[in-house]
Design a protein around this motif. Structure first.
Motif, PDB file in Angstrom:
ATOM      1  N   PRO A 152       0.819  -1.219   0.000  1.00  0.00           N
ATOM      2  CA  PRO A 152       0.000   0.000   0.000  1.00  0.00           C
ATOM      3  C   PRO A 152       0.848   1.262   0.000  1.00  0.00           C
ATOM      4  O   PRO A 152       0.859   2.048   0.961  1.00  0.00           O
ATOM      5  CB  PRO A 152      -0.810  -0.132   1.291  1.00  0.00           C
ATOM      6  CG  PRO A 152       0.109  -0.865   2.214  1.00  0.00           C
ATOM      7  CD  PRO A 152       0.871  -1.838   1.343  1.00  0.00           C
ATOM      8  N   LEU A 153       1.537   1.506  -1.091  1.00  0.00           N
ATOM      9  CA  LEU A 153       2.546   2.561  -1.144  1.00  0.00           C
ATOM     10  C   LEU A 153       1.962   3.951  -0.903  1.00  0.00           C
ATOM     11  O   LEU A 153       2.582   4.777  -0.229  1.00  0.00           O
ATOM     12  CB  LEU A 153       3.255   2.528  -2.491  1.00  0.00           C
ATOM     13  CG  LEU A 153       4.373   3.546  -2.702  1.00  0.00           C
ATOM     14  CD1 LEU A 153       5.496   3.323  -1.700  1.00  0.00           C
ATOM     15  CD2 LEU A 153       4.911   3.474  -4.126  1.00  0.00           C
ATOM     16  N   TRP A 159       2.289   6.631   6.544  1.00  0.00           N
ATOM     17  CA  TRP A 159       2.314   5.788   7.732  1.00  0.00           C
ATOM     18  C   TRP A 159       3.726   5.555   8.241  1.00  0.00           C
ATOM     19  O   TRP A 159       3.947   5.483   9.449  1.00  0.00           O
ATOM     20  CB  TRP A 159       1.644   4.446   7.430  1.00  0.00           C
ATOM     21  CG  TRP A 159       0.236   4.569   6.940  1.00  0.00           C
ATOM     22  CD1 TRP A 159      -0.638   5.598   7.181  1.00  0.00           C
ATOM     23  CD2 TRP A 159      -0.468   3.639   6.105  1.00  0.00           C
ATOM     24  NE1 TRP A 159      -1.843   5.358   6.556  1.00  0.00           N
ATOM     25  CE2 TRP A 159      -1.770   4.168   5.879  1.00  0.00           C
ATOM     26  CE3 TRP A 159      -0.141   2.413   5.526  1.00  0.00           C
ATOM     27  CZ2 TRP A 159      -2.720   3.493   5.114  1.00  0.00           C
ATOM     28  CZ3 TRP A 159      -1.079   1.747   4.764  1.00  0.00           C
ATOM     29  CH2 TRP A 159      -2.363   2.284   4.567  1.00  0.00           C
ATOM     30  N   VAL A 160       4.684   5.418   7.313  1.00  0.00           N
ATOM     31  CA  VAL A 160       6.050   5.150   7.736  1.00  0.00           C
ATOM     32  C   VAL A 160       6.624   6.332   8.518  1.00  0.00           C
ATOM     33  O   VAL A 160       7.598   6.187   9.258  1.00  0.00           O
ATOM     34  CB  VAL A 160       6.927   4.809   6.507  1.00  0.00           C
ATOM     35  CG1 VAL A 160       7.314   6.058   5.737  1.00  0.00           C
ATOM     36  CG2 VAL A 160       8.167   4.028   6.907  1.00  0.00           C
ATOM     37  N   SER A 164      -1.165   9.930   9.167  1.00  0.00           N
ATOM     38  CA  SER A 164      -2.201   9.375   8.310  1.00  0.00           C
ATOM     39  C   SER A 164      -2.237  10.137   6.994  1.00  0.00           C
ATOM     40  O   SER A 164      -1.836  11.300   6.921  1.00  0.00           O
ATOM     41  CB  SER A 164      -3.572   9.463   8.991  1.00  0.00           C
ATOM     42  OG  SER A 164      -3.914  10.820   9.245  1.00  0.00           O
ATOM     43  N   SER A 165      -2.700   9.472   5.947  1.00  0.00           N
ATOM     44  CA  SER A 165      -2.839  10.128   4.650  1.00  0.00           C
ATOM     45  C   SER A 165      -4.014  11.105   4.704  1.00  0.00           C
ATOM     46  O   SER A 165      -5.060  10.790   5.275  1.00  0.00           O
ATOM     47  CB  SER A 165      -3.082   9.089   3.561  1.00  0.00           C
ATOM     48  OG  SER A 165      -3.520   9.708   2.369  1.00  0.00           O
ATOM     49  N   TRP A 188      -6.556  -0.879   6.470  1.00  0.00           N
ATOM     50  CA  TRP A 188      -5.300  -1.318   7.070  1.00  0.00           C
ATOM     51  C   TRP A 188      -5.235  -0.897   8.537  1.00  0.00           C
ATOM     52  O   TRP A 188      -5.712   0.174   8.903  1.00  0.00           O
ATOM     53  CB  TRP A 188      -4.104  -0.704   6.337  1.00  0.00           C
ATOM     54  CG  TRP A 188      -3.885  -1.226   4.962  1.00  0.00           C
ATOM     55  CD1 TRP A 188      -4.424  -0.753   3.801  1.00  0.00           C
ATOM     56  CD2 TRP A 188      -3.061  -2.328   4.580  1.00  0.00           C
ATOM     57  NE1 TRP A 188      -3.992  -1.479   2.720  1.00  0.00           N
ATOM     58  CE2 TRP A 188      -3.153  -2.455   3.164  1.00  0.00           C
ATOM     59  CE3 TRP A 188      -2.253  -3.220   5.286  1.00  0.00           C
ATOM     60  CZ2 TRP A 188      -2.471  -3.444   2.461  1.00  0.00           C
ATOM     61  CZ3 TRP A 188      -1.562  -4.201   4.573  1.00  0.00           C
ATOM     62  CH2 TRP A 188      -1.674  -4.307   3.197  1.00  0.00           C
ATOM     63  N   THR A 189      -4.594  -1.733   9.349  1.00  0.00           N
ATOM     64  CA  THR A 189      -4.258  -1.378  10.726  1.00  0.00           C
ATOM     65  C   THR A 189      -2.740  -1.354  10.831  1.00  0.00           C
ATOM     66  O   THR A 189      -2.068  -2.357  10.550  1.00  0.00           O
ATOM     67  CB  THR A 189      -4.824  -2.391  11.729  1.00  0.00           C
ATOM     68  OG1 THR A 189      -6.254  -2.374  11.658  1.00  0.00           O
ATOM     69  CG2 THR A 189      -4.394  -2.030  13.154  1.00  0.00           C
ATOM     70  N   ILE A 190      -2.212  -0.209  11.222  1.00  0.00           N
ATOM     71  CA  ILE A 190      -0.761  -0.036  11.336  1.00  0.00           C
ATOM     72  C   ILE A 190      -0.429   0.130  12.814  1.00  0.00           C
ATOM     73  O   ILE A 190      -0.902   1.063  13.460  1.00  0.00           O
ATOM     74  CB  ILE A 190      -0.267   1.193  10.539  1.00  0.00           C
ATOM     75  CG1 ILE A 190      -0.694   1.073   9.073  1.00  0.00           C
ATOM     76  CG2 ILE A 190       1.246   1.334  10.656  1.00  0.00           C
ATOM     77  CD1 ILE A 190      -2.004   1.771   8.745  1.00  0.00           C
ATOM     78  N   ASP A 191       0.374  -0.772  13.360  1.00  0.00           N
ATOM     79  CA  ASP A 191       0.791  -0.717  14.764  1.00  0.00           C
ATOM     80  C   ASP A 191       2.262  -0.307  14.832  1.00  0.00           C
ATOM     81  O   ASP A 191       3.104  -0.866  14.110  1.00  0.00           O
ATOM     82  CB  ASP A 191       0.608  -2.078  15.445  1.00  0.00           C
ATOM     83  CG  ASP A 191      -0.856  -2.451  15.597  1.00  0.00           C
ATOM     84  OD1 ASP A 191      -1.626  -1.622  16.105  1.00  0.00           O
ATOM     85  OD2 ASP A 191      -1.228  -3.584  15.199  1.00  0.00           O
TER      86      ASP A 191
END
Length: 235
Positions: A152-153, A159-160, A164-165, A188-191
């Motif tokens: 998911p670029l 996210w990186v 948030s976008s 997506w869930t980003i932890d």
């Protein structure tokens, strides 16, 4: 028991084995790598994991004028592990992000380039180690077609950097220190499991902590990313 018998009772033998399974795609993705490096890959980051619990959740809405905006420039070097897709992957990653596009190298444990992903104004191009070239309008469909898992670029560029976008709605969990603990966006869930304070002056978040270890999950797919170094770099 005499001394010789005691020494014999204390001796042990160990055996090791490893398996390597071929992928459906023609890239060689070294399944034994995570077995050999699991403790170094993720165990080394455990001590860095934020200790504070989530204290608030911020819900953001899309910003129409920012839909086509790109995240601030950055470069990173790290390691990535993917499981749950049609194919698995473990190896190195080098990512140069600029407003005009992205270049991502997926590397074998020995450092050979297995795939090169380039996002340009004309679309997304992927080249394998066998010089096979692929093209698509977006990264997610292209990587799923060629690599067997979705990258998911367009969201990950934010996210990186623990943001948030602005293109879609999101929910962000924060700890007492204001660090982002999790983001839920676009399914997506980003932890965020660990942060590093060593960041370059050129980044948009200079002087603040940037992610060191994060995981992305969606529909059974899990991507783990360890970031070893942040830098401005050149694509």
């Amino acid at each position: 028991m005499d001394h010789a018998g005691l020494m014999a009772a204390q001796s042990k033998s160990q055996s090791q084995g490893r398996a390597c399974f071929p992928l459906k795609s023609r890239l060689v993705f070294f399944w034994w790598f995570p077995v050999l490096c699991a403790s170094l890959f993720f165990g080394g980051c455990a001590a860095l994991a934020p200790e504070n619990n989530v204290v608030r959740t911020i819900v953001t809405q899309p910003v129409p004028e920012m839909v086509d905006a790109k995240a601030a420039d950055f470069g990173l070097i790290g390691r990535v592990s993917v499981k749950g897709g049609k194919e698995s992957f473990s190896g190195g990653v080098q990512w140069h992000h600029r407003e005009r596009g992205d270049e991502i190298l997926l590397l074998s444990p020995l450092g050979q380039t297995l795939a090169q992903i380039q996002r340009t104004p004309d679309g997304v191009f992927l080249t394998t180690s066998e010089r096979e070239n692929y093209y698509a309008a977006d990264v997610e469909n292209l990587t799923e077609q060629v690599l067997g898992w979705r990258l998911p670029l367009m969201g990950l560029q934010y996210w990186v950097q623990s943001m948030s976008s602005p293109a879609t709605a999101a929910a962000m969990d924060m700890n007492i220190d204001g660090q982002v603990m999790a983001i839920r966006q676009d399914g997506w869930t980003i932890d965020y499991l660990a942060y590093s304070t060593r960041v370059p002056i050129e980044t948009s978040k200079s002087g603040t902590a940037l992610p060191r270890l994060l995981t992305l999950k969606r529909d059974g797919l899990q991507i783990k990313l360890v970031i070893d170094a942040w830098n401005a770099g050149n694509p």
